[in-house]
Motif scaffolding. Structure first.
Motif, mmCIF file in Angstrom:
data_model
loop_
_atom_site.group_PDB
_atom_site.id
_atom_site.type_symbol
_atom_site.label_atom_id
_atom_site.label_comp_id
_atom_site.label_asym_id
_atom_site.label_seq_id
_atom_site.Cartn_x
_atom_site.Cartn_y
_atom_site.Cartn_z
ATOM 1 N N ASP A 185 -10.059 -2.240 -9.734
ATOM 2 C CA ASP A 185 -9.040 -0.954 -10.268
ATOM 3 C C ASP A 185 -7.861 -1.150 -9.262
ATOM 4 O O ASP A 185 -7.978 -1.752 -8.150
ATOM 5 N N MET A 186 -6.719 -0.848 -9.626
ATOM 6 C CA MET A 186 -5.533 -0.773 -9.047
ATOM 7 C C MET A 186 -4.579 0.183 -9.499
ATOM 8 O O MET A 186 -4.770 0.843 -10.393
ATOM 9 N N TYR A 187 -3.522 0.163 -8.824
ATOM 10 C CA TYR A 187 -2.148 0.946 -8.898
ATOM 11 C C TYR A 187 -1.021 0.114 -8.958
ATOM 12 O O TYR A 187 -0.743 -0.776 -8.159
ATOM 13 N N LEU B 17 0.964 4.067 -2.779
ATOM 14 C CA LEU B 17 0.267 5.205 -2.891
ATOM 15 C C LEU B 17 0.615 6.541 -2.414
ATOM 16 O O LEU B 17 0.088 7.776 -2.629
ATOM 17 N N LYS C 18 -2.666 4.402 -12.665
ATOM 18 C CA LYS C 18 -3.948 3.584 -12.359
ATOM 19 C C LYS C 18 -4.262 2.945 -13.444
ATOM 20 O O LYS C 18 -4.024 2.875 -14.593
ATOM 21 N N THR D 47 -4.695 -8.893 0.510
ATOM 22 C CA THR D 47 -5.002 -7.726 1.302
ATOM 23 C C THR D 47 -6.436 -8.192 1.902
ATOM 24 O O THR D 47 -7.115 -9.224 1.968
ATOM 25 N N CYS E 11 -7.645 -1.495 -5.172
ATOM 26 C CA CYS E 11 -8.518 -0.677 -4.692
ATOM 27 C C CYS E 11 -9.689 -1.293 -4.178
ATOM 28 O O CYS E 11 -10.418 -2.100 -4.904
ATOM 29 N N ARG F 276 -6.411 -1.135 -14.533
ATOM 30 C CA ARG F 276 -7.581 -2.107 -14.089
ATOM 31 C C ARG F 276 -7.103 -3.451 -14.170
ATOM 32 O O ARG F 276 -6.138 -3.691 -14.987
ATOM 33 N N ALA G 159 0.722 -1.211 -0.005
ATOM 34 C CA ALA G 159 0.105 0.060 -0.098
ATOM 35 C C ALA G 159 0.851 1.139 -0.012
ATOM 36 O O ALA G 159 0.268 2.443 -0.526
ATOM 37 N N PRO H 115 -13.358 -1.463 -2.319
ATOM 38 C CA PRO H 115 -14.249 -0.442 -2.087
ATOM 39 C C PRO H 115 -14.618 -0.441 -0.687
ATOM 40 O O PRO H 115 -14.695 -1.464 -0.005
ATOM 41 N N HIS H 116 -15.137 0.796 -0.162
ATOM 42 C CA HIS H 116 -15.506 0.857 1.312
ATOM 43 C C HIS H 116 -17.121 0.885 1.345
ATOM 44 O O HIS H 116 -17.612 1.621 0.529
#
Length: 106
Positions: free
Chosen positions: A88-90, A21, A30, A71, A102, A32, A18, A104-105
């Protein structure tokens, strides 16, 4: 009562990749990815489950590369991470050894 958000943020920083970031936005891409496989590790924290993800990440300029990431995912979001799901990812260009997923919250 202190907010739970800062605590979760720092817990997020100390798990996995992490920290990618924290660098300037021009140093990360960024992208996918498509979930190829998911395995529950058996570890849990509150309403989150630790999972190992196998992901095929798309490069913005074309092409793909495989990634493996561990994760924490909220139980309510596990359905978003089934094989075939697009997430989604980085990642850092030139260093595809680590990715940040990424989550989702909810």
């Amino acid at each position: 009562m202190p907010s739970l958000l800062p605590l979760l943020f720092f817990a997020f920083l100390f798990t996995g990749t992490a920290a990618v970031l924290l660098v300037p936005s021009s140093a990360v891409v960024k992208s996918r990815g498509v979930v190829v496989g998911i395995r529950l590790t058996g570890h849990a924290s509150a309403d989150r489950r630790e999972v190992e993800l196998d992901i095929m990440v798309s490069r913005p300029g074309g092409g793909q590369f495989p990634a493996h990431e561990t994760t924490l995912i909220p139980e309510s979001a596990l359905a978003d991470f089934t094989p075939g799901s697009v997430i989604d990812m980085y990642y850092r260009p030139g260093d595809e050894s680590g990715v940040a997923v990424c989550v989702p919250h909810r």
